[in-house]
Design a protein around this motif. Structure first.
Motif, PDB file in Angstrom:
ATOM      1  N   GLY A   1       0.813  -1.215   0.000  1.00  5.56           N
ATOM      2  CA  GLY A   1       0.000   0.000   0.000  1.00  5.56           C
ATOM      3  C   GLY A   1       0.844   1.261   0.000  1.00  5.56           C
ATOM      4  N   GLU A   2       1.965   1.250   0.731  1.00  2.81           N
ATOM      5  CA  GLU A   2       2.856   2.403   0.778  1.00  2.81           C
ATOM      6  C   GLU A   2       3.525   2.634  -0.580  1.00  2.81           C
ATOM      7  OE1 GLU A   2       3.189   4.393   3.378  1.00  2.81           O
ATOM      8  OE2 GLU A   2       1.816   3.195   4.605  1.00  2.81           O
ATOM      9  N   ILE A   3       3.936   1.550  -1.222  1.00  4.85           N
ATOM     10  CA  ILE A   3       4.626   1.668  -2.516  1.00  4.85           C
ATOM     11  C   ILE A   3       3.651   2.047  -3.618  1.00  4.85           C
ATOM     12  CG2 ILE A   3       5.917   0.375  -4.257  1.00  4.85           C
ATOM     13  CD1 ILE A   3       7.104  -1.290  -1.962  1.00  4.85           C
ATOM     14  N   VAL A   4       2.485   1.394  -3.619  1.00  8.51           N
ATOM     15  CA  VAL A   4       1.488   1.614  -4.665  1.00  8.51           C
ATOM     16  C   VAL A   4       0.832   2.977  -4.524  1.00  8.51           C
ATOM     17  CG1 VAL A   4      -0.798   0.816  -5.425  1.00  8.51           C
ATOM     18  CG2 VAL A   4       1.045  -0.827  -5.052  1.00  8.51           C
ATOM     19  N   GLY A   5       0.681   3.426  -3.268  1.00 12.27           N
ATOM     20  CA  GLY A   5       0.006   4.688  -3.023  1.00 12.27           C
ATOM     21  C   GLY A   5      -1.475   4.526  -2.752  1.00 12.27           C
ATOM     22  N   ASP A   6      -1.868   3.362  -2.223  1.00 11.33           N
ATOM     23  CA  ASP A   6      -3.268   3.100  -1.910  1.00 11.33           C
ATOM     24  C   ASP A   6      -3.308   2.122  -0.743  1.00 11.33           C
ATOM     25  OD1 ASP A   6      -5.921   2.201  -1.750  1.00 11.33           O
ATOM     26  OD2 ASP A   6      -6.235   2.387  -3.906  1.00 11.33           O
ATOM     27  N   HIS A   7      -3.872   2.557   0.391  1.00 11.94           N
ATOM     28  CA  HIS A   7      -3.855   1.738   1.589  1.00 11.94           C
ATOM     29  C   HIS A   7      -4.737   0.498   1.481  1.00 11.94           C
ATOM     30  CE1 HIS A   7      -7.525   4.128   2.207  1.00 11.94           C
ATOM     31  NE2 HIS A   7      -7.936   3.142   2.981  1.00 11.94           N
ATOM     32  N   HIS A   8      -5.549   0.398   0.430  1.00 13.34           N
ATOM     33  CA  HIS A   8      -6.368  -0.796   0.252  1.00 13.34           C
ATOM     34  C   HIS A   8      -5.535  -2.010  -0.136  1.00 13.34           C
ATOM     35  CE1 HIS A   8      -9.519   2.360  -0.179  1.00 13.34           C
ATOM     36  NE2 HIS A   8     -10.201   1.483   0.543  1.00 13.34           N
ATOM     37  N   PHE A   9      -4.313  -1.788  -0.583  1.00 14.70           N
ATOM     38  CA  PHE A   9      -3.415  -2.908  -0.825  1.00 14.70           C
ATOM     39  C   PHE A   9      -2.768  -3.272   0.510  1.00 14.70           C
ATOM     40  CE2 PHE A   9      -4.091  -1.408  -5.054  1.00 14.70           C
ATOM     41  CZ  PHE A   9      -3.975  -2.531  -5.859  1.00 14.70           C
ATOM     42  N   ASN A  10      -3.407  -4.210   1.203  1.00 14.36           N
ATOM     43  CA  ASN A  10      -2.918  -4.656   2.503  1.00 14.36           C
ATOM     44  C   ASN A  10      -3.265  -6.130   2.669  1.00 14.36           C
ATOM     45  OD1 ASN A  10      -5.600  -4.935   3.870  1.00 14.36           O
ATOM     46  ND2 ASN A  10      -5.669  -2.720   3.569  1.00 14.36           N
ATOM     47  N   PHE A  11      -2.724  -6.729   3.717  1.00 16.27           N
ATOM     48  CA  PHE A  11      -2.883  -8.170   3.882  1.00 16.27           C
ATOM     49  C   PHE A  11      -4.345  -8.579   4.051  1.00 16.27           C
ATOM     50  CE2 PHE A  11      -3.250 -11.866   6.727  1.00 16.27           C
ATOM     51  CZ  PHE A  11      -2.701 -12.826   5.900  1.00 16.27           C
ATOM     52  N   THR A  12      -5.076  -7.839   4.850  1.00 18.72           N
ATOM     53  CA  THR A  12      -6.459  -8.228   5.138  1.00 18.72           C
ATOM     54  C   THR A  12      -7.298  -8.284   3.874  1.00 18.72           C
ATOM     55  OG1 THR A  12      -6.320  -7.305   7.368  1.00 18.72           O
ATOM     56  CG2 THR A  12      -8.518  -7.651   6.465  1.00 18.72           C
ATOM     57  N   ILE A  13      -7.218  -7.238   3.057  1.00 17.51           N
ATOM     58  CA  ILE A  13      -8.025  -7.191   1.832  1.00 17.51           C
ATOM     59  C   ILE A  13      -7.516  -8.208   0.818  1.00 17.51           C
ATOM     60  CG2 ILE A  13      -8.575  -5.760  -0.179  1.00 17.51           C
ATOM     61  CD1 ILE A  13      -8.861  -3.391   1.713  1.00 17.51           C
ATOM     62  N   LEU A  14      -6.206  -8.260   0.620  1.00 18.02           N
ATOM     63  CA  LEU A  14      -5.671  -9.179  -0.386  1.00 18.02           C
ATOM     64  C   LEU A  14      -5.895 -10.634   0.017  1.00 18.02           C
ATOM     65  CD1 LEU A  14      -2.377  -7.362  -1.437  1.00 18.02           C
ATOM     66  CD2 LEU A  14      -4.511  -7.540  -2.722  1.00 18.02           C
ATOM     67  N   GLN A  15      -5.836 -10.927   1.313  1.00 20.57           N
ATOM     68  CA  GLN A  15      -6.101 -12.302   1.737  1.00 20.57           C
ATOM     69  C   GLN A  15      -7.522 -12.724   1.370  1.00 20.57           C
ATOM     70  OE1 GLN A  15      -6.829 -13.273   5.863  1.00 20.57           O
ATOM     71  NE2 GLN A  15      -5.414 -15.003   5.750  1.00 20.57           N
ATOM     72  N   SER A  16      -8.483 -11.827   1.524  1.00 21.76           N
ATOM     73  CA  SER A  16      -9.864 -12.178   1.182  1.00 21.76           C
ATOM     74  C   SER A  16      -9.997 -12.502  -0.298  1.00 21.76           C
ATOM     75  CB  SER A  16     -10.810 -11.034   1.566  1.00 21.76           C
ATOM     76  OG  SER A  16     -10.612  -9.892   0.741  1.00 21.76           O
ATOM     77  N   TYR A  17      -9.220 -11.813  -1.138  1.00 25.59           N
ATOM     78  CA  TYR A  17      -9.254 -12.093  -2.573  1.00 25.59           C
ATOM     79  C   TYR A  17      -8.448 -13.341  -2.922  1.00 25.59           C
ATOM     80  CZ  TYR A  17     -11.772  -7.835  -3.703  1.00 25.59           C
ATOM     81  OH  TYR A  17     -12.751  -6.880  -3.818  1.00 25.59           O
ATOM     82  N   MET A  18      -7.340 -13.571  -2.226  1.00 25.10           N
ATOM     83  CA  MET A  18      -6.578 -14.796  -2.472  1.00 25.10           C
ATOM     84  C   MET A  18      -7.412 -16.028  -2.131  1.00 25.10           C
ATOM     85  SD  MET A  18      -2.611 -13.907  -1.391  1.00 25.10           S
ATOM     86  CE  MET A  18      -2.886 -12.914   0.078  1.00 25.10           C
ATOM     87  N   ASN A  19      -8.206 -15.906  -1.091  1.00 26.58           N
ATOM     88  CA  ASN A  19      -9.041 -17.039  -0.682  1.00 26.58           C
ATOM     89  C   ASN A  19     -10.098 -17.403  -1.723  1.00 26.58           C
ATOM     90  OD1 ASN A  19      -7.622 -17.192   1.701  1.00 26.58           O
ATOM     91  ND2 ASN A  19      -9.258 -16.378   2.995  1.00 26.58           N
TER      92      ASN A  19
END
Length: 613
Positions: A142-160
């Protein structure tokens, strides 16, 4: 009881996907069959991310989706669906087998990077390992991309979403398999689970993986983990695979079931370039495709969006042939610039692997991949980690300026910031730096540890040399350009040697280290040079490192001012309707195999394209 319920859910999901197989995507082999349709979406690339995105878009009522894939449908090919035949597809028509430019560090020799050229892409020929990176690494995106929505909690839900996870049964649990329920999905297209136990010496059921696990704890203080997919992956675990309980590869083509009339796939064609309108910002109206060097060129139209999902080594070439990239690169290839994006093709990151072998008197046979993966952090590898921290920070400016001067990154300052995010995760938050993949039967008549530094500091690039879609790219991974990469690889090999020494105390393993052995790399306090020579294959010390074939970063998602190519909604800068969804958008490496992460990113992108998030 919970495990039984999860198994029932997984079986029901598998039945659902099988039930809908009659509604699978339409396959086409001739461009004439798809040319007279104006498609809502064209997806370039029928690999992991392309098939995920196209399946989700095809779920929208009335939307017509076309996937263009250079390879063929190999789902009935044993070299594909039987993971026990891993490697059989290499250097065949199913493998892009990208050859690098001569690498100075190995005295002008080259290396090959594998990638699947078939429906399903690299998920059709890979080793099927299934794990995820550390929570801190996803959060730092999220820090690199510039969007805090890129984080473990959100991405884990999509990986699942990709998974119909099959929990370990009683025998698998007895052998050491475990899982964390929240780290998995239960109704996705892929049957993910542990290798079935068919006889006593198969995969993780023999004595060797348990001896390896015990040595990891005793020597490197690496804990036994329940699950490497829950955000804590520093340690050793019996790891699930993308293989069904019937032994069938679970490639991304599993996403094709139940797509109905909306999804069409054109096989055997490459995309030469995108066609643009004259407005600003640009909109892509169509793609040019070509089946063979002497074949005709055809145009296929899209009225909504074009999604590039051709992979980290092919997507930059499609952009550059379309006039998108750095002017000096395009001028050299005699291509007119349409959009100035100097980051296209730069920031390439690829890992390098060496395999050490342990001679044993115990059964080393077994089909398919190992189930035993260990990940170590810097403090488990280096007794002087504090000094290593100082050394790295003191040299970041020098290393970044070197890579910028070589033309492999846009801004040295941006690269330094990326390194600091990566370093914070592994210096302060315990993220792994090395993978130790325990291997059965390799090297020959041995057990092995396939080992690589997960987070290389070196950066390379990949660019076209002409507008010809059949010309090989100029591929320069720039291996070991930054010296710290070698320091980590040597430390990882030294750690393996200590593991082997401990394992050799166990019955059946008393022969000890077999590869490279003390003759090639003596055991003394000044053997760094010998390890380096063996790692590189110099001074008659073997063949040297192989490629892990996890390339990323060549169309990085980060701010435009930093040299980014796509923004946080996967949209190509300077355009209104072109997105990139593949490994090229990852700006930095992660401490895991890429598959699960890329499934999550593709699911996330599909929701963005459909304006669901």
């Amino acid at each position: 009881m919970a495990g039984l319920l999860h198994q029932i859910v997984a079986l029901c999901a598998a039945f659902f996907w099988a039930l809908h197989s009659a509604q699978a995507a339409h396959i086409h082999y001739s461009v004439n069959e798809v040319q007279n349709t104006t498609w809502d979406y064209i997806v370039v690339g029928g690999g992991l991310t392309g098939l995920v995105v196209s399946r989700r878009l095809a779920e929208e009522a009335g939307k017509k989706v076309l996937v263009i894939e250079p390879g063929m449908d190999e789902r009935k090919n044993e070299d594909v669906y039987k993971v026990s035949k891993y490697g059989a597809a290499f250097d065949t028509k199913l493998d892009w087998a990208f050859e690098t430019k001569p690498q100075a560090v190995i005295e002008g020799r080259t290396r090959k990077i594998r990638a699947g050229r078939l429906l399903g892409g690299s998920t059709g020929i890979n080793g099927a390992a299934w794990n995820r990176a550390a929570r801190a690494q996803y959060d730092s995106l999220g820090e690199i991309v510039g969007d805090h929505h890129f984080n473990f909690t959100i991405l884990q839900s999509y990986m699942n979403r990709a998974e119909s996870f099959v929990p370990p049964n009683h025998k698998q649990k007895e052998a050491g398999a475990d899982f964390v329920s929240s780290a998995h999905g239960w109704d996705g297209p892929l049957s993910i689970g542990f290798s079935p136990i068919k006889h006593a010496k198969r995969m993780f059921t023999g004595p060797a993986p348990h001896a390896f696990t015990e040595a990891m704890a005793a020597v490197l203080h690496a804990p036994k983990l329940a699950d490497q997919c829950d955000g804590n992956n520093t340690g050793v675990a019996f790891t699930p695979t993308s293989i069904s309980q019937q032994g069938i590869r679970q490639a991304s083509y599993m996403y094709l079931e139940g797509t109905g009339d909306n999804l069409h796939i054109l096989l055997g064609n490459r995309v030469r370039r995108l066609l643009w309108n004259d407005g600003q910002p640009r909109s892509a109206t169509a793609v040019q495709v070509q089946a063979a060097p002497d074949a005709g060129i055809y145009v296929l139209h899209a009225q909504d969006e074009i999604i590039l999902a051709a992979g980290a080594l092919n997507t930059p070439g499609i952009l550059e042939r379309s006039g998108v990239g750095a002017k000096d690169v395009l001028d050299k290839a005699r291509i007119r610039q349409v959009i100035n994006l100097p980051g296209v093709g730069k920031n390439l990151q690829e890992q390098t692997m060496n395999t050490m072998g342990l001679k044993a008197d115990v059964n080393y046979t077994g089909g398919g991949p190992s189930n035993t993966i260990a990940n170590t952090n810097i403090y488990q590898l280096f007794s002087n980690a504090t000094q290593m921290r100082k050394y790295m920070y003191n040299h970041l400016d020098e290393w970044a300026n070197l890579l910028q001067s070589q033309g492999h990154v846009v801004h040295a300052s941006t690269l330094q910031q990326h390194w600091k995010h990566v370093m914070h995760a592994f210096l302060d938050q315990g993220a792994p730096v090395t993978e130790h993949f325990f291997d059965t039967g390799y090297p020959a008549n041995s057990y092995g540890i396939d080992t690589w530094f997960l987070l290389p500091f070196s950066r390379g690039s990949v660019h076209v040399t002409s507008s010809n879609v059949f010309a090989s790219p100029s591929l320069d991974p720039n291996y070991f350009a930054v010296p710290i990469d070698m320091d980590f690889q040597v430390a990882s090999m030294r750690a393996n040697r200590r593991l082997f020494a401990h394992m050799s105390k166990q019955p059946g393993f008393t022969h000890g280290e077999h590869v490279p052995g003390m003759e090639l790399v003596p055991e003394n306090d000044n053997n760094y040079g010998a390890w380096r020579a063996w790692i590189l294959g110099l001074e008659n010390k073997g063949d040297g490192f192989g490629t892990v074939s996890h390339p990323i970063g060549t169309c990085s998602m980060m701010p435009h001012a930093d040299g980014g190519v796509v923004g946080p909604r996967f949209t190509l800068y300077g355009t209104t309707n072109v997105r990139i969804v593949d490994a090229s958008i990852l700006p930095v490496q992660i401490s895991a195999h890429l598959s699960s992460t890329l499934y999550g990113l593709a699911e996330y992108a599909a929701d963005m394209i459909r304006d669901r998030v």
